[in-house]
Design a protein around this motif. Structure first.
Motif, PDB file in Angstrom:
ATOM      1  N   ALA A 119       0.813  -1.284  -0.002  1.00 38.36           N
ATOM      2  CA  ALA A 119      -0.117   0.146  -0.118  1.00 38.36           C
ATOM      3  C   ALA A 119       0.696   1.209  -0.073  1.00 38.36           C
ATOM      4  CB  ALA A 119      -1.023  -0.116   1.064  1.00 38.36           C
ATOM      5  N   GLY A 120       0.512   2.134  -0.767  1.00 42.71           N
ATOM      6  CA  GLY A 120       1.255   3.422  -0.539  1.00 42.71           C
ATOM      7  C   GLY A 120       2.487   3.524  -1.586  1.00 42.71           C
ATOM      8  N   TYR A 121       3.339   4.340  -0.736  1.00 37.86           N
ATOM      9  CA  TYR A 121       4.689   4.593  -1.610  1.00 37.86           C
ATOM     10  C   TYR A 121       5.443   3.452  -0.911  1.00 37.86           C
ATOM     11  CZ  TYR A 121       9.328   6.443  -2.470  1.00 37.86           C
ATOM     12  OH  TYR A 121      10.623   6.711  -2.984  1.00 37.86           O
ATOM     13  N   ALA A 122       5.465   2.317  -1.617  1.00 39.35           N
ATOM     14  CA  ALA A 122       6.198   1.225  -1.230  1.00 39.35           C
ATOM     15  C   ALA A 122       6.136   0.816   0.192  1.00 39.35           C
ATOM     16  CB  ALA A 122       7.943   1.583  -1.437  1.00 39.35           C
ATOM     17  N   GLY A 123       4.933   0.928   0.800  1.00 41.25           N
ATOM     18  CA  GLY A 123       4.578   0.378   1.942  1.00 41.25           C
ATOM     19  C   GLY A 123       5.033   1.244   3.125  1.00 41.25           C
ATOM     20  N   LEU A 124       5.549   2.666   2.715  1.00 39.70           N
ATOM     21  CA  LEU A 124       5.922   3.429   3.544  1.00 39.70           C
ATOM     22  C   LEU A 124       4.950   4.207   4.301  1.00 39.70           C
ATOM     23  CD1 LEU A 124       9.319   4.784   2.249  1.00 39.70           C
ATOM     24  CD2 LEU A 124       9.179   3.334   4.143  1.00 39.70           C
ATOM     25  N   PRO A 125       4.994   4.877   5.570  1.00 36.28           N
ATOM     26  CA  PRO A 125       3.862   5.603   6.281  1.00 36.28           C
ATOM     27  C   PRO A 125       3.478   6.657   5.362  1.00 36.28           C
ATOM     28  CG  PRO A 125       5.438   5.105   7.844  1.00 36.28           C
ATOM     29  CD  PRO A 125       5.919   4.575   6.649  1.00 36.28           C
ATOM     30  N   VAL A 126       2.167   6.968   5.451  1.00 36.63           N
ATOM     31  CA  VAL A 126       1.750   8.215   4.642  1.00 36.63           C
ATOM     32  C   VAL A 126       1.524   9.427   5.681  1.00 36.63           C
ATOM     33  CG1 VAL A 126      -0.376   9.172   3.413  1.00 36.63           C
ATOM     34  CG2 VAL A 126       0.606   6.845   2.989  1.00 36.63           C
ATOM     35  N   LEU A 127       1.114   8.982   6.845  1.00 35.06           N
ATOM     36  CA  LEU A 127       0.899  10.184   7.933  1.00 35.06           C
ATOM     37  C   LEU A 127       2.197  10.117   8.837  1.00 35.06           C
ATOM     38  CD1 LEU A 127      -2.666   9.716   8.459  1.00 35.06           C
ATOM     39  CD2 LEU A 127      -1.710  11.201   7.002  1.00 35.06           C
ATOM     40  N   ASN A 128       2.465  11.177   9.528  1.00 34.56           N
ATOM     41  CA  ASN A 128       3.240  11.176  10.705  1.00 34.56           C
ATOM     42  C   ASN A 128       2.603  11.149  12.196  1.00 34.56           C
ATOM     43  OD1 ASN A 128       5.711  11.695   9.057  1.00 34.56           O
ATOM     44  ND2 ASN A 128       5.201  13.825   9.121  1.00 34.56           N
ATOM     45  N   PRO A 129       2.882  10.498  12.738  1.00 33.73           N
ATOM     46  CA  PRO A 129       2.129  10.346  14.095  1.00 33.73           C
ATOM     47  C   PRO A 129       2.750  11.362  15.028  1.00 33.73           C
ATOM     48  CG  PRO A 129       3.891   8.631  14.069  1.00 33.73           C
ATOM     49  CD  PRO A 129       3.887   9.088  12.670  1.00 33.73           C
ATOM     50  N   PRO A 130       1.978  12.110  15.796  1.00 30.96           N
ATOM     51  CA  PRO A 130       2.399  13.074  16.765  1.00 30.96           C
ATOM     52  C   PRO A 130       3.571  12.527  17.572  1.00 30.96           C
ATOM     53  CG  PRO A 130       0.171  12.839  16.892  1.00 30.96           C
ATOM     54  CD  PRO A 130       0.478  11.672  16.071  1.00 30.96           C
ATOM     55  N   PRO A 131       4.788  13.575  17.639  1.00 28.37           N
ATOM     56  CA  PRO A 131       6.048  12.964  18.458  1.00 28.37           C
ATOM     57  C   PRO A 131       5.757  12.964  19.983  1.00 28.37           C
ATOM     58  CG  PRO A 131       6.234  15.025  17.651  1.00 28.37           C
ATOM     59  CD  PRO A 131       4.986  14.677  17.374  1.00 28.37           C
TER      60      PRO A 131
END
Lengths: 266, 314
Positions: free
Chosen positions: B13-25
């Motif tokens: 899914a997505g760009y080679a399976g990389l995360p689409v969103l950033n979780p809040p740090p």
């Protein structure tokens, strides 16, 4: 000195944006480097991700342009191809990061772009989770939130953004937003004429955060590039969320009052 | 050594399976803030209602409510400030009034409520003859007006649940796909606030029976809201809670210990239920459940943001 004095907002200028044409991109990453040089951002290093020749991976607090490599050599149908697209902040019309920013550090500029004022940001990180495109992030160097400024400093002196200047193929265009959208649509029509049926313009739909200020010409499904087909910020949850919570709270308080009064009489 | 068969990049899914969103740090300190803030807000509301409606039998409830509220809010400033990237600028939260940002609105509510809660605690101590207190503080505490309780309780109701809407205003699928986290956190705060005051009364040997019914109602409300919330999320967005990384916290900690156990205990006959050990056990279960809910939701949100399928699936 009056501590309550407010600066006059600057007079509005023409709304500008990016048009990134992925069909012209050769993956040289000159835009990434130019962005880092102009904005004095630390390097990402040259380690491999293990999934691609792209060794950047994602946008971040210190990476405001990112050229994605889509190596499509294992497709069951169609020709093998290697797609590149230089990703960047979309400067959304309904900007999730700006909506939630509790300090007022994130503002809309006179150019219609979305800007983080670094001297205001306190690094709360709320904007990071509020961006529907995973763009803005907190830097490990100075612990503030950062993203593309659309070279706000260069715009002041009518200079183009650094990435646009550096792009050797004309893949990244800069200009008034309405002109860019027209140019993007013309380019997609041209690509269709040449037989690239998958070509499309991504970013000018209202379903994407009410419209974006960074448009992209893509040759494949946007989701393959990690770009959603629709995206909305969380602001639509505010009124129902607060209304529901207060209704629950008041009902519980009323029941508590009844129960305490019954206890008093017993 | 066996390796798991990886899908080719183009199939992920997505760009080679990389995360689409950033979780809040955020650090996990925020979980404790959500938990203690909810207890403090609802304990304050209970204190106010006990004062207004409880008569003489409500007085120990009001005292316990004020003291629990003040004690629970005391660590909150540190928890919030330590979570900032630039803690020295914590006061920038109050340089604007911006209702569009739940964190800004919450900061104002927190500033007002923590002051009301602390004053309520000091006032309670000042009026209690058995508590040793410096004379000056006692005199100051007795100056705190009774009238403060009304605006205090109204802000407390907002403060007890806004954290759910704070999460729902992001782009994280688990948090934002429905607006129901606000109501859910409010119901959970009502249950945990009641449980904390009930536990304090049990320890002091006072009667907390009037708090049992509203706590049970809040728990039943939670069951209904949580069910609607999970249904609204859909199978992909709710994955981290039901089947993923946080399933033990969610099923065991929240549903089992936090909802089923206290509801089961409330079915016992009054003579058994009102033994001090069982009163404390029921309150502890409700409290543990509230903590587990917040931990599962915050940590599950991180997993949700990192899942490209959840982010692109809408």
């Amino acid at each position: 000195m009056n501590p309550w004095a407010r600066a006059e907002p600057r007079p509005p200028r023409a709304t500008v944006g990016f048009l990134t044409d992925s069909t012209l991109c050769i993956g040289c990453k000159a835009c990434e480097v130019a962005c880092k040089q102009w904005n004095r951002l630390p390097a990402d290093g040259t380690g491999w991700l293990g999934i691609s020749y792209d060794n950047t991976g994602h946008l971040g607090g210190d990476t405001w342009r990112h050229v994605k490599f889509l190596e499509q050599f294992d497709r069951a149908h169609g020709e093998d191809r290697w797609l590149f697209v230089s990703d960047v902040c979309k400067h959304c019309e309904d900007a999730g990061c700006m909506n939630v920013c509790p300090t007022g550090a994130i503002v809309r500029t006179e150019f219609g772009t979305v800007l983080v004022q670094d001297d205001i940001c306190n690094g709360c990180g709320y904007c990071v989770g509020a961006c529907p495109f995973g763009v803005i992030a907190r830097s490990d160097v100075d612990h503030g939130a950062h993203k593309c400024t659309l070279c706000y400093d260069r715009l002041q002196i009518d200079e183009q953004p650094a990435c646009v200047r550096a792009c050797p193929t004309g893949s990244i265009a800069f200009g008034p937003l309405d002109e860019l959208a027209e140019r993007g649509r013309a380019r997609v029509a041209e690509l269709h004429r040449r037989g690239s049926d998958g070509a499309r313009l991504w970013g000018d739909s209202d379903r994407l955060a009410n419209g974006l200020h960074a448009l992209f010409v893509l040759s494949d499904d946007p989701r393959r590039h990690g770009l959603p087909e629709s995206a909305r910020t969380g602001r639509h949850n505010l009124l129902p969320g607060y209304a529901g919570h207060l209704a629950v709270g008041l009902a519980w308080a009323a029941l508590s009052a009844l129960s305490l009064r019954r206890g008093a009489r017993r | 050594m066996t390796t798991t068969r990886e899908r080719a990049p183009a199939e992920r899914a997505g760009y080679a399976g990389l995360p689409v969103l950033n979780p809040p740090p955020w650090h996990h300190l925020i979980i404790w803030y959500f938990f203690l803030g909810g207890i403090s807000g609802c304990a304050y509301v209970i204190a106010a209602l006990a004062r207004w409606f409880g008569g003489a039998r409500g007085r120990p409830v009001a005292r316990a409510g004020h003291l629990v509220s003040a004690a629970a809010i005391a660590p909150a400033p540190a928890l919030l400030i330590l979570d900032l990237g630039r803690p020295g600028r914590f006061h920038h939260m109050l340089r604007v009034f911006k209702p569009l940002s739940p964190m800004n609105l919450g900061s104002w509510a927190f500033a007002a409520f923590s002051a009301a809660s602390a004053l309520g605690g000091v006032r309670t101590l000042a009026h209690s003859a058995t508590v040793p207190l410096p004379a000056l503080l006692r005199r100051a505490g007795r100056l705190v007006p009774e009238l403060l309780t009304l605006p205090g309780a109204l802000v407390a109701l907002f403060f007890s649940g806004y954290t759910g809407t704070l999460l729902a205003a992001t782009a994280v699928p688990l948090w934002a796909r429905t607006p129901l986290l606000g109501p859910l956190f409010m119901a959970s705060s009502a249950a945990t606030g009641g449980a904390a005051v009930r536990a304090a009364l049990a320890v002091a040997g006072e009667d907390g029976g009037a708090l049992e019914l509203p706590e049970r109602a809040a728990l039943l409300g939670e069951v209904a809201i949580a069910g609607a919330w999970l249904r609204g999320l859909g199978p992909v967005a709710r994955r981290p809670l039901l089947r993923g990384r946080e399933r033990a916290l969610f099923w065991g900690g929240y549903v089992g210990a936090g909802l089923a156990l206290p509801l089961a205990l409330s079915l016992l006959p009054g003579t058994v239920r009102h033994r001090r050990g069982l009163r404390l056990a029921g309150a502890a279960a409700t409290l543990a459940g509230g903590l587990c809910l917040r931990a599962a939701v915050v940590r599950g949100g991180e997993a949700s943001a990192l899942d490209p399928e959840a982010a692109l699936g809408e």
